[in-house]
Write a protein that holds these residues in place. Structure first.
Motif, PDB file in Angstrom:
ATOM      1  N   PRO A  72      46.861  39.801  42.158  1.00 33.10           N
ATOM      2  CA  PRO A  72      46.027  38.603  42.374  1.00 33.10           C
ATOM      3  C   PRO A  72      45.504  38.573  43.808  1.00 33.10           C
ATOM      4  O   PRO A  72      46.168  39.046  44.734  1.00 33.10           O
ATOM      5  CB  PRO A  72      46.995  37.447  42.113  1.00 33.10           C
ATOM      6  CG  PRO A  72      48.166  38.037  41.410  1.00 33.10           C
ATOM      7  CD  PRO A  72      48.256  39.467  41.823  1.00 33.10           C
ATOM      8  N   THR A  75      48.265  34.053  45.320  1.00 32.84           N
ATOM      9  CA  THR A  75      49.239  33.483  44.385  1.00 32.84           C
ATOM     10  C   THR A  75      49.872  32.255  45.016  1.00 32.84           C
ATOM     11  O   THR A  75      50.303  32.308  46.172  1.00 32.84           O
ATOM     12  CB  THR A  75      50.333  34.502  44.029  1.00 32.84           C
ATOM     13  OG1 THR A  75      49.738  35.637  43.394  1.00 32.84           O
ATOM     14  CG2 THR A  75      51.356  33.894  43.078  1.00 32.84           C
ATOM     15  N   LYS A  98      40.282  24.772  38.685  1.00 32.82           N
ATOM     16  CA  LYS A  98      39.518  24.855  39.925  1.00 32.82           C
ATOM     17  C   LYS A  98      40.276  24.145  41.036  1.00 32.82           C
ATOM     18  O   LYS A  98      41.108  23.267  40.776  1.00 32.82           O
ATOM     19  CB  LYS A  98      38.138  24.224  39.742  1.00 32.82           C
ATOM     20  CG  LYS A  98      37.263  24.939  38.722  1.00 32.82           C
ATOM     21  CD  LYS A  98      35.915  24.249  38.601  1.00 32.82           C
ATOM     22  CE  LYS A  98      35.027  24.965  37.593  1.00 32.82           C
ATOM     23  NZ  LYS A  98      33.717  24.277  37.443  1.00 32.82           N
ATOM     24  N   ALA A  99      39.976  24.522  42.263  1.00 29.94           N
ATOM     25  CA  ALA A  99      40.614  23.884  43.405  1.00 29.94           C
ATOM     26  C   ALA A  99      40.343  22.383  43.373  1.00 29.94           C
ATOM     27  O   ALA A  99      39.203  21.948  43.229  1.00 29.94           O
ATOM     28  CB  ALA A  99      40.084  24.488  44.706  1.00 29.94           C
ATOM     29  N   LEU A 190      43.910  26.046  44.783  1.00 38.73           N
ATOM     30  CA  LEU A 190      42.881  27.084  44.686  1.00 38.73           C
ATOM     31  C   LEU A 190      42.456  27.245  43.249  1.00 38.73           C
ATOM     32  O   LEU A 190      43.116  26.750  42.323  1.00 38.73           O
ATOM     33  CB  LEU A 190      43.387  28.412  45.269  1.00 38.73           C
ATOM     34  CG  LEU A 190      44.734  28.989  44.773  1.00 38.73           C
ATOM     35  CD1 LEU A 190      44.632  29.570  43.382  1.00 38.73           C
ATOM     36  CD2 LEU A 190      45.227  30.050  45.737  1.00 38.73           C
ATOM     37  N   SER A 191      41.348  27.941  43.036  1.00 36.53           N
ATOM     38  CA  SER A 191      40.869  28.218  41.681  1.00 36.53           C
ATOM     39  C   SER A 191      41.576  29.463  41.158  1.00 36.53           C
ATOM     40  O   SER A 191      41.705  30.459  41.866  1.00 36.53           O
ATOM     41  CB  SER A 191      39.357  28.442  41.694  1.00 36.53           C
ATOM     42  OG  SER A 191      38.679  27.293  42.143  1.00 36.53           O
ATOM     43  N   GLY A 192      42.044  29.388  39.916  1.00 39.82           N
ATOM     44  CA  GLY A 192      42.737  30.521  39.332  1.00 39.82           C
ATOM     45  C   GLY A 192      43.251  30.197  37.938  1.00 39.82           C
ATOM     46  O   GLY A 192      42.885  29.182  37.339  1.00 39.82           O
ATOM     47  N   ARG A 193      44.103  31.079  37.459  1.00 41.40           N
ATOM     48  CA  ARG A 193      44.661  30.911  36.110  1.00 41.40           C
ATOM     49  C   ARG A 193      46.122  30.513  36.220  1.00 41.40           C
ATOM     50  O   ARG A 193      46.877  31.121  36.973  1.00 41.40           O
ATOM     51  CB  ARG A 193      44.520  32.194  35.293  1.00 41.40           C
ATOM     52  CG  ARG A 193      44.939  32.042  33.825  1.00 41.40           C
ATOM     53  CD  ARG A 193      44.645  33.299  33.054  1.00 41.40           C
ATOM     54  NE  ARG A 193      43.232  33.529  32.932  1.00 41.40           N
ATOM     55  CZ  ARG A 193      42.460  32.997  31.989  1.00 41.40           C
ATOM     56  NH1 ARG A 193      42.985  32.192  31.073  1.00 41.40           N
ATOM     57  NH2 ARG A 193      41.175  33.284  31.934  1.00 41.40           N
ATOM     58  N   ASN A 217      47.524  32.151  39.783  1.00 43.14           N
ATOM     59  CA  ASN A 217      47.025  33.411  40.335  1.00 43.14           C
ATOM     60  C   ASN A 217      45.505  33.351  40.443  1.00 43.14           C
ATOM     61  O   ASN A 217      44.829  33.019  39.456  1.00 43.14           O
ATOM     62  CB  ASN A 217      47.415  34.592  39.447  1.00 43.14           C
ATOM     63  CG  ASN A 217      48.884  34.941  39.579  1.00 43.14           C
ATOM     64  OD1 ASN A 217      49.508  34.674  40.599  1.00 43.14           O
ATOM     65  ND2 ASN A 217      49.449  35.537  38.533  1.00 43.14           N
ATOM     66  N   GLN A 218      44.982  33.676  41.605  1.00 46.21           N
ATOM     67  CA  GLN A 218      43.533  33.749  41.771  1.00 46.21           C
ATOM     68  C   GLN A 218      43.059  35.111  41.293  1.00 46.21           C
ATOM     69  O   GLN A 218      43.442  36.151  41.846  1.00 46.21           O
ATOM     70  CB  GLN A 218      43.143  33.530  43.233  1.00 46.21           C
ATOM     71  CG  GLN A 218      41.639  33.485  43.451  1.00 46.21           C
ATOM     72  CD  GLN A 218      41.269  33.167  44.881  1.00 46.21           C
ATOM     73  OE1 GLN A 218      42.131  32.877  45.708  1.00 46.21           O
ATOM     74  NE2 GLN A 218      39.992  33.213  45.191  1.00 46.21           N
ATOM     75  N   ARG A 220      39.591  35.802  40.594  1.00 46.71           N
ATOM     76  CA  ARG A 220      38.187  36.032  40.949  1.00 46.71           C
ATOM     77  C   ARG A 220      37.946  35.609  42.396  1.00 46.71           C
ATOM     78  O   ARG A 220      37.868  34.399  42.655  1.00 46.71           O
ATOM     79  CB  ARG A 220      37.263  35.218  40.025  1.00 46.71           C
ATOM     80  CG  ARG A 220      37.444  35.488  38.549  1.00 46.71           C
ATOM     81  CD  ARG A 220      36.598  34.510  37.756  1.00 46.71           C
ATOM     82  NE  ARG A 220      36.850  34.627  36.321  1.00 46.71           N
ATOM     83  CZ  ARG A 220      36.322  33.785  35.427  1.00 46.71           C
ATOM     84  NH1 ARG A 220      35.537  32.786  35.824  1.00 46.71           N
ATOM     85  NH2 ARG A 220      36.593  33.938  34.150  1.00 46.71           N
TER      86      ARG A 220
END
Length: 399
Positions: A72, A75, A98-99, A190-193, A217-218, A220
């Motif tokens: 990632p 993280t 998203k953040a 942060l933006s992630g899954r 985990n980011q 992108r």
């Protein structure tokens, strides 16, 4: 009966002799016409069928190959900073967030009560401070005339200063209560899954808990970590200084990743145990082709050669004297030609010496071929010049 057969044979022989004596040229031409196709057919039968291609100059990407791991870009482990009961979970595990998106809400009622209490204490202290200021001003007005003792004025000023400090402490308590209340709303940093959800609604959580509520985990962008031998470090640094080096990936199914990344990190120390240097490449990963923990083949492009003669690997044979190829002469015979090879690339191998552009090289059917053997050639096109590929041995070129 046998005499009749013998007589008939003698008669045919005499007639044939008379015919050849009368028409010698016509009979010779007829015999030659029938014999020539047989010779041609025999020659064709003796020619060895092979497939060949014309050696041409093309473009080759000089790359180094390694095994990498997808990581990632960032993280974050989400934990509670206050004790309380989870009142609401605002996402499902595995969601993209998203953040700033809300993740958890912890029951805020006790924190709201603490804030109200702190605000009330602040209001009380502010009122007492205001009264102390009025008293001080009154004493300041009467003390010079001797009506009020000097000691009383000093006491009033001390009380005012003490209340000012109390107000500041009460204000700080209000700020702390507001911060604690804000911790009851947990948002994505942060933006992630999101990963596995480890605490559902109704669970009691504490600030001291070691386990995270969820991990984000980011993806992108995303990183790919890999290692290269330390002998390549000077060249990698030199070429990276001129322009960012591009990276291609191939997954464990042999499928090439549709986008390229860039080398973004070179570690500050060489691993003495393995003699390698740790590197990282960054990919946009807009379509989530890459996933953390995934193993991939990494192709680090160092430079590009525009003067390479590339042959399919199967065209090169190995003998007692080294590597060689079979070149097809203009008269369709085979010539054994020693060659010096360079780098392996995706379309084959680069020939450094021993072969000239335009010469035809056997690529298939070597089993029966020997030097000077006659060949029946079926041609194929030159190797395609696609995107990046493979490894080691290099000579200078452009990035």
């Amino acid at each position: 009966m046998s005499r009749r057969v013998v007589f008939a044979g003698l008669t045919l022989a005499v007639l044939a002799g008379l015919a050849y004596w009368q028409f010698p040229n016509e009979i010779s031409a007829l015999w030659t016409k029938k014999a020539e196709p047989a010779k041609e057919q025999s020659a064709r039968r003796s020619a060895i069928p092979v497939t060949a291609m014309t050696a041409e100059i093309g473009t080759a990407s000089i790359e180094e190959r390694s095994i990498g791991t997808v990581q990632p870009f960032a993280t974050v482990q989400i934990k509670s900073r206050v004790d309380g009961v989870i009142a609401k979970v605002h996402f499902r595990e595995g969601d993209m967030v998203k953040a700033g998106d809300p993740l958890f809400t912890i029951d805020p009622r006790s924190f709201e009560a603490q804030l109200r209490q702190a605000e009330a204490n602040l209001a009380r202290d502010e009122a007492q401070l205001a009264n102390a200021k009025v008293e001080t001003k009154r004493l300041e007005a009467t003390t010079p005339s001797g009506i009020t003792p000097r000691k009383a004025l000093d006491q009033a000023r001390a009380t005012e200063a003490s209340l000012e400090a109390t107000v500041k402490a009460s204000q700080a308590a209000v700020d702390v209560a507001r911060v604690q209340l804000s911790y009851t709303s947990i948002q994505a940093p942060l933006s992630g899954r999101t990963g596995e959800l480890r605490a559902d609604e109704g669970n009691l959580v504490k600030a001291s808990d070691a386990a995270a509520l969820v991990t984000i985990n980011q993806l992108r962008p995303i990183n790919v970590a890999f290692s290269m031998p330390e002998r390549l470090l000077p060249e990698i640094r030199a070429r990276q200084h001129k322009a960012p080096l591009r990276i291609s990936l191939i997954d464990n199914r042999g499928v090439r990743h549709p986008e390229q990344g860039q080398l973004t990190f070179i570690d500050n120390a060489i691993d003495q145990a393995t003699g390698t240097i740790q590197l990282k490449g960054t990919f946009a990963n807009d379509r989530d082709f890459l996933w953390p923990g995934q193993f991939v083949q990494v192709l680090l492009r160092l430079y590009v050669r525009d003067d390479a003669i590339i042959l399919p690997s199967q065209a090169v044979q190995t003998g007692q004297q080294g590597r060689f190829v079979y070149v097809v002469r203009p008269d369709s015979t085979a010539e054994l030609r020693p060659v010096k090879l360079g780098q392996q690339v995706e379309t084959g191998v680069i020939v450094e010496s021993g072969l000239k552009p335009g010469e035809m090289v056997v690529t298939d059917g070597h089993v029966r071929v020997v030097p000077d053997a006659r060949l029946q050639v079926r041609t194929e096109g030159p190797p395609r010049q696609p995107p990046p590929p493979a490894p080691t041995t290099r000579s200078e070129g452009k990035t």
